[in-house]
Design a protein around this motif. Structure first.
Motif, PDB file in Angstrom:
ATOM      1  N   ILE A 104      -0.129   6.589  15.707  1.00  8.67           N
ATOM      2  CA  ILE A 104       0.046   7.446  14.526  1.00  8.67           C
ATOM      3  C   ILE A 104       0.651   6.638  13.364  1.00  8.67           C
ATOM      4  N   THR A 105       1.666   5.817  13.677  1.00 12.50           N
ATOM      5  CA  THR A 105       2.284   4.985  12.634  1.00 12.50           C
ATOM      6  C   THR A 105       1.234   4.095  11.972  1.00 12.50           C
ATOM      7  N   TYR A 106       0.386   3.470  12.789  1.00 15.88           N
ATOM      8  CA  TYR A 106      -0.624   2.556  12.266  1.00 15.88           C
ATOM      9  C   TYR A 106      -1.666   3.289  11.426  1.00 15.88           C
ATOM     10  N   THR A 107      -2.182   4.423  11.938  1.00 16.27           N
ATOM     11  CA  THR A 107      -3.240   5.131  11.199  1.00 16.27           C
ATOM     12  C   THR A 107      -2.697   5.737   9.905  1.00 16.27           C
ATOM     13  N   VAL A 108      -1.451   6.232   9.917  1.00 14.62           N
ATOM     14  CA  VAL A 108      -0.858   6.782   8.691  1.00 14.62           C
ATOM     15  C   VAL A 108      -0.720   5.675   7.648  1.00 14.62           C
ATOM     16  N   ARG A 109      -0.269   4.480   8.089  1.00 13.34           N
ATOM     17  CA  ARG A 109      -0.114   3.366   7.159  1.00 13.34           C
ATOM     18  C   ARG A 109      -1.478   2.930   6.594  1.00 13.34           C
ATOM     19  N   CYS A 110      -2.510   2.907   7.454  1.00 10.35           N
ATOM     20  CA  CYS A 110      -3.859   2.538   6.998  1.00 10.35           C
ATOM     21  C   CYS A 110      -4.367   3.527   5.964  1.00 10.35           C
ATOM     22  N   LYS A 111      -4.156   4.827   6.214  1.00 10.04           N
ATOM     23  CA  LYS A 111      -4.622   5.853   5.266  1.00 10.04           C
ATOM     24  C   LYS A 111      -3.886   5.729   3.936  1.00 10.04           C
ATOM     25  N   ARG A 112      -2.576   5.416   4.014  1.00 11.77           N
ATOM     26  CA  ARG A 112      -1.770   5.288   2.796  1.00 11.77           C
ATOM     27  C   ARG A 112      -2.279   4.100   1.965  1.00 11.77           C
ATOM     28  N   ILE A 113      -2.559   2.974   2.653  1.00 14.13           N
ATOM     29  CA  ILE A 113      -3.051   1.788   1.942  1.00 14.13           C
ATOM     30  C   ILE A 113      -4.420   2.084   1.321  1.00 14.13           C
ATOM     31  N   ARG A 114      -5.287   2.751   2.101  1.00 17.50           N
ATOM     32  CA  ARG A 114      -6.617   3.085   1.592  1.00 17.50           C
ATOM     33  C   ARG A 114      -6.509   4.049   0.387  1.00 17.50           C
ATOM     34  N   ALA A 116      -3.989   4.245  -1.696  1.00 20.22           N
ATOM     35  CA  ALA A 116      -3.468   3.494  -2.836  1.00 20.22           C
ATOM     36  C   ALA A 116      -4.560   2.668  -3.496  1.00 20.22           C
ATOM     37  N   GLN A 117      -5.495   2.145  -2.640  1.00 20.65           N
ATOM     38  CA  GLN A 117      -6.585   1.342  -3.210  1.00 20.65           C
ATOM     39  C   GLN A 117      -7.538   2.198  -4.032  1.00 20.65           C
ATOM     40  N   LEU A 118      -7.742   3.462  -3.577  1.00 25.05           N
ATOM     41  CA  LEU A 118      -8.645   4.350  -4.307  1.00 25.05           C
ATOM     42  C   LEU A 118      -8.000   4.844  -5.599  1.00 25.05           C
ATOM     43  N   GLY A 119      -6.680   4.781  -5.648  1.00 30.21           N
ATOM     44  CA  GLY A 119      -5.954   5.194  -6.860  1.00 30.21           C
ATOM     45  C   GLY A 119      -5.884   6.691  -6.895  1.00 30.21           C
TER      46      GLY A 119
END
Ligand code: ZN
Length: 119
Positions: A104-114, A116-119
């Motif tokens: 869960i920690t990893y997938t939440v961080r991945c979604k947050r980064i994605r 942020a990239q989409l703006g």
């Protein structure tokens, strides 16, 4: 055999996902399973008694993981030979929860980064 299975799984993952990182992750995952099997086997789950909530065999089981193929020497440190069924269940559930938290920690961080990239 652990190394062979791990490399085979890694090569398969690279082929399926066309990404070397996926191969590395899957290869390490398979190898970690083998390490945990080595520590925990033999697992006396089949002799568990629901009435007494204990391993009902009452004596240590011999190692049951073959080093290579059937007939080769067997290994296994036998963690469950030395702890109670209650401790073994707590350990298994603890590992499950730990794995879930990591996922869960990893997938939440991945979604947050994605995100942020989409703006
Ligand atoms: Zn296993």
């Amino acid at each position: 055999m652990s190394v062979i299975w791990s490399v085979a799984a890694a090569l398969l993952a690279v082929r399926v996902y066309r990404e070397y990182r996926a191969g590395l992750v899957v290869g390490l995952l398979v190898f970690s399973h083998c390490v945990l099997d080595f520590i925990s086997h033999p697992i006396p789950f089949s002799s568990f008694s629901w009435r007494s909530w204990q391993w009902s065999f009452g004596h240590s089981l011999p190692p049951d993981l073959p080093l290579l193929f059937a007939g080769s020497p067997k290994v296994g440190l036998g963690l469950y030979n030395s702890i109670s069924a209650v401790k073994a269940t707590a350990l298994e559930l603890g590992m499950l929860v730990l794995g879930g938290v990591v996922y869960i920690t990893y997938t939440v961080r991945c979604k947050r980064i994605r995100g942020a990239q989409l703006g």
